[in-house]
Design a protein around this motif. Structure first.
Motif: not given
Length: 120
Positions: A15, A26, A71
């Motif tokens: 990430l 992202h 995430d």
């Protein structure tokens, strides 16, 4: 029967942090199920310096696509990705699926996708 494979591995997951001009990074895993039955996918996260995280379960509906943001708690539960931590992602499905990994990399202002290694 749908197209695809039952096991997919993405060896280069990370990430990325916020990059140029405060652009957020992202990453995601996109799973497509072309079959007539729901696919039940077991995700394992494999790390460089700690034990793997196993048994993250998701369902991809019959003839559907699902995008999982690493995430996002609704996709990865309590095992969301940490910034700049190298890891790999393994998908094991009870039905054939097609999987792809994508990363928005703001440090280089780039977006790329890659198909994983697949086997049955």
């Amino acid at each position: 029967m749908g197209y695809g494979r039952k096991v997919w591995i993405f060896p280069d997951a990370e990430l990325p942090p916020v990059g140029v001009n405060s652009i957020p990074g992202h990453e995601s895993v996109i799973i497509t199920n072309t079959g007539k039955r729901d696919a039940h996918v077991n995700i394992t996260l494999i790390y460089t310096d700690r034990e793997p995280v196993r048994n993250i379960f998701v369902t991809v509906g019959a003839e559907r696509v699902r995008c999982l943001r690493t995430d996002e708690g609704e996709d990865f539960g309590e095992h969301t990705a940490a910034l700049e931590v190298q890891y790999a992602i393994m998908l094991e499905s009870d039905e054939p699926v097609i999987a792809q990994y994508g990363r928005a990399e703001p440090r280089a202002v780039a977006f790329y996708t890659t198909n994983g290694y697949c086997c049955d």
